[in-house]
Design an enzyme around this catalytic site. Sequence first.
Site, PDB file in Angstrom:
ATOM      1  N   HIS A   1     -16.392  -3.963   6.664  1.00  0.00           N
ATOM      2  CA  HIS A   1     -15.483  -3.865   5.519  1.00  0.00           C
ATOM      3  C   HIS A   1     -15.857  -4.774   4.367  1.00  0.00           C
ATOM      4  O   HIS A   1     -15.050  -5.008   3.464  1.00  0.00           O
ATOM      5  CB  HIS A   1     -14.028  -4.073   5.943  1.00  0.00           C
ATOM      6  CG  HIS A   1     -13.591  -3.055   6.961  1.00  0.00           C
ATOM      7  ND1 HIS A   1     -13.670  -1.713   6.703  1.00  0.00           N
ATOM      8  CD2 HIS A   1     -13.134  -3.176   8.210  1.00  0.00           C
ATOM      9  CE1 HIS A   1     -13.254  -1.052   7.761  1.00  0.00           C
ATOM     10  NE2 HIS A   1     -12.935  -1.917   8.701  1.00  0.00           N
TER      11      HIS A   1
ATOM     12  N   GLU B   1      -1.954   7.303   8.124  1.00  0.00           N
ATOM     13  CA  GLU B   1      -2.693   8.287   7.324  1.00  0.00           C
ATOM     14  C   GLU B   1      -3.544   9.143   8.243  1.00  0.00           C
ATOM     15  O   GLU B   1      -3.966   8.693   9.307  1.00  0.00           O
ATOM     16  CB  GLU B   1      -3.663   7.585   6.347  1.00  0.00           C
ATOM     17  CG  GLU B   1      -3.025   6.960   5.144  1.00  0.00           C
ATOM     18  CD  GLU B   1      -4.054   6.295   4.224  1.00  0.00           C
ATOM     19  OE1 GLU B   1      -5.258   6.304   4.552  1.00  0.00           O
ATOM     20  OE2 GLU B   1      -3.637   5.762   3.203  1.00  0.00           O
TER      21      GLU B   1
ATOM     22  N   ARG C   1      -7.903  -6.279 -10.233  1.00  0.00           N
ATOM     23  CA  ARG C   1      -8.715  -7.427 -10.661  1.00  0.00           C
ATOM     24  C   ARG C   1     -10.062  -6.930 -11.157  1.00  0.00           C
ATOM     25  O   ARG C   1     -10.406  -5.760 -10.989  1.00  0.00           O
ATOM     26  CB  ARG C   1      -8.954  -8.337  -9.458  1.00  0.00           C
ATOM     27  CG  ARG C   1      -9.677  -7.599  -8.329  1.00  0.00           C
ATOM     28  CD  ARG C   1     -10.211  -8.478  -7.225  1.00  0.00           C
ATOM     29  NE  ARG C   1     -11.083  -7.728  -6.341  1.00  0.00           N
ATOM     30  CZ  ARG C   1     -10.696  -6.991  -5.305  1.00  0.00           C
ATOM     31  NH1 ARG C   1      -9.409  -6.899  -5.009  1.00  0.00           N
ATOM     32  NH2 ARG C   1     -11.567  -6.341  -4.578  1.00  0.00           N
TER      33      ARG C   1
ATOM     34  N   LYS D   1       0.803  -1.226   0.000  1.00  0.00           N
ATOM     35  CA  LYS D   1       0.000   0.000   0.000  1.00  0.00           C
ATOM     36  C   LYS D   1       0.833   1.271   0.000  1.00  0.00           C
ATOM     37  O   LYS D   1       0.374   2.307  -0.500  1.00  0.00           O
ATOM     38  CB  LYS D   1      -0.977  -0.007   1.175  1.00  0.00           C
ATOM     39  CG  LYS D   1      -1.923  -1.225   1.166  1.00  0.00           C
ATOM     40  CD  LYS D   1      -2.658  -1.403  -0.155  1.00  0.00           C
ATOM     41  CE  LYS D   1      -3.196  -2.815  -0.320  1.00  0.00           C
ATOM     42  NZ  LYS D   1      -3.765  -3.092  -1.645  1.00  0.00           N
TER      43      LYS D   1
HETATM   44  C1  MV4 Z   1      -9.722   5.061   5.733  1.00  0.00           C
HETATM   45  C2  MV4 Z   1     -10.807   5.650   6.414  1.00  0.00           C
HETATM   46  C3  MV4 Z   1     -10.634   6.915   6.911  1.00  0.00           C
HETATM   47  N1  MV4 Z   1      -9.447   7.545   6.765  1.00  0.00           N
HETATM   48  N2  MV4 Z   1      -8.575   5.738   5.615  1.00  0.00           N
HETATM   49  C4  MV4 Z   1     -11.666   0.757   5.094  1.00  0.00           C
HETATM   50  C5  MV4 Z   1     -11.393  -0.223   4.019  1.00  0.00           C
HETATM   51  C6  MV4 Z   1     -10.067   0.129   3.490  1.00  0.00           C
HETATM   52  N3  MV4 Z   1     -10.018  -0.088   2.066  1.00  0.00           N
HETATM   53  C7  MV4 Z   1      -9.875   1.549   3.860  1.00  0.00           C
HETATM   54  N4  MV4 Z   1     -10.881   1.883   4.797  1.00  0.00           N
HETATM   55  C8  MV4 Z   1     -10.921   3.118   5.350  1.00  0.00           C
HETATM   56  N5  MV4 Z   1      -9.793   3.837   5.215  1.00  0.00           N
HETATM   57  C9  MV4 Z   1      -8.440   6.938   6.133  1.00  0.00           C
HETATM   58  N6  MV4 Z   1      -7.283   7.577   6.001  1.00  0.00           N
HETATM   59  C10 MV4 Z   1     -11.979   4.917   6.537  1.00  0.00           C
HETATM   60  C11 MV4 Z   1     -12.039   3.656   6.028  1.00  0.00           C
HETATM   61  C12 MV4 Z   1     -13.272   2.958   6.269  1.00  0.00           C
HETATM   62  C13 MV4 Z   1     -14.100   2.572   5.252  1.00  0.00           C
HETATM   63  C14 MV4 Z   1     -13.801   2.830   3.928  1.00  0.00           C
HETATM   64  C15 MV4 Z   1     -14.638   2.438   2.929  1.00  0.00           C
HETATM   65  C16 MV4 Z   1     -15.810   1.774   3.242  1.00  0.00           C
HETATM   66  C17 MV4 Z   1     -16.133   1.491   4.541  1.00  0.00           C
HETATM   67  C18 MV4 Z   1     -15.284   1.882   5.559  1.00  0.00           C
HETATM   68  C19 MV4 Z   1     -15.631   1.598   6.864  1.00  0.00           C
HETATM   69  C20 MV4 Z   1     -14.806   1.993   7.856  1.00  0.00           C
HETATM   70  C21 MV4 Z   1     -13.612   2.651   7.567  1.00  0.00           C
END
Ligand code: MV4
Length: 508
Positions: A235, A200, A292, A116
Amino acid sequence: MFRRVLIANRGEIAVRLIRACRDLGVSPVAVYSDADRDALHVRLADQAFHIGESPAGSSYLLGDRIIAAARQAGAEAIHPGYGFLSERAWFAQAVNEAGLTFIGPAPASIELMGEKTSARRAAERAGAPIVPGTREPLSSEDEARRVAAAIGYPVMLKAAAGGGGKGMRVVHDDAELSQAFRLAGAEAGAAFGDSAVYLEKNIERPRHIEIQVVADHFGNVIHLGERECSIQRRHQKVIEECPASFNDPDLRERMGAAAISIARAANYQSVGTVEFLVDESRNFYFLEMNTRLQVEHPVTELVTGIDLVREQIRIAAGEPLSIRQEDVRWNGSAIECRVYAEDPDRQFLPSPGRITLLRTPAGPGIRDDSGVYEGWEVPIHYDPMISKLAAWGATREESISRLQRALDEYIVGGIRTTIPFFKRVLTDPDFIAGRIDTGYIARMLADQPPSISREEIERDLDNEELVAAIIAALEHLQASSQVRPQAGDSISKQSQWRLAARQAILSK
Ligand code: MV4
């Protein structure tokens, strides 16, 4: 074009890939495990090869056996679908070295986006906005403390080898940092065999918006607009739509341009998805790239009229894109529900078993991508998603009402499914008004009283057959040490299942 393609997957996506092969005049070859002997994908393919025992680690994750089956079948190419081997650079490499074509991007692109922090560096090189934070894994707690103070709390620690929400940890203040740093590292190590973490800025109440990209071997890279994927439970996406109701052509254009630059920076050649977080002020930030075909690709197909799997196979066969950016149009609205063999009244506990009755919806605007049939037994070993039900409408109101109509028609007997849960979401005023973000499902479940009593759950847990099935699922998954949680829908769903099983057993 290829004459024969081996499909290294199962369930609804294997069926979807078989259909694309048929439409291209390609002969589809299936592989299957013990549990999938009678599966729909096996019945629909021209040939089928048994590759091992039921646990994915003893079958669908065995690259060598899959390549051997492709050779034996006389296939020229392998399509990995999603999950399983789809984002394993070593597998793509092994397929290429065997003189076959991996239907996906180059191993180097998979690798670049799999780590990442290297993905963040690539996005930055591409001139795309990234979430403020580190560009390399953290080398010490001290460094974490310095960076966190500089960008300001709350921050998020994430596994460098992770993705899809695993090994993520929000840190609210300096006092929490020390423990969080140690725990995040330990979690990342246990889950991915790599304890590196990065940091982050935490974006509050974000929307999860992803852009579909398509790139060929001739330097053509286009985007097909966004999918709104904010509606997730632990998630895991549960509902996806295209377009996002809050979006506008200007933001789509800017996010599309960013996604194209990122794909170019990764030397990307296939279909792929660039994920972004969008904050409450409509700022967007690169999150990850999925190298993908994705589960939710049908909503983009319904709105653009472009067959993504067909394009993906054509690209792998060395053909140029069949569409130009200026010809891409977004027509109407599409929404998809992931129908799972899970019981929404029992904390989404898996509900494997025989499907005794199946009536699938149809009619104007309805598409059901299913991997099951009446009389078949849904195995305990894999992702319990049995179909994806999608509706298209000229407007979002129409796609919602068609999806409601289809859910009311959908009858699945013998197992529990998440269909009743979707009926609730689709009539919820917040959903209808588009007031959705990543916290939507958690709020909805917290607001609604459980529809069955504690006593009923207790009674279920006295059902020896059910508990035995859950324990078996747990043991199979733990025994197959190759099944590691990883970015990838099938695999991460398996750990959900394991978690649900553990909770069920512990609460007994
Ligand atoms: C985040 C975030 C807030 N701030 N990154 C969750 C899945 C992963 N792909 C990244 N995710 C998140 N990253 C920062 N810097 C909040 C989430 C997140 C989230 C993102 C997409 C869909 C659902 C989520 C549920 C909780 C947290």
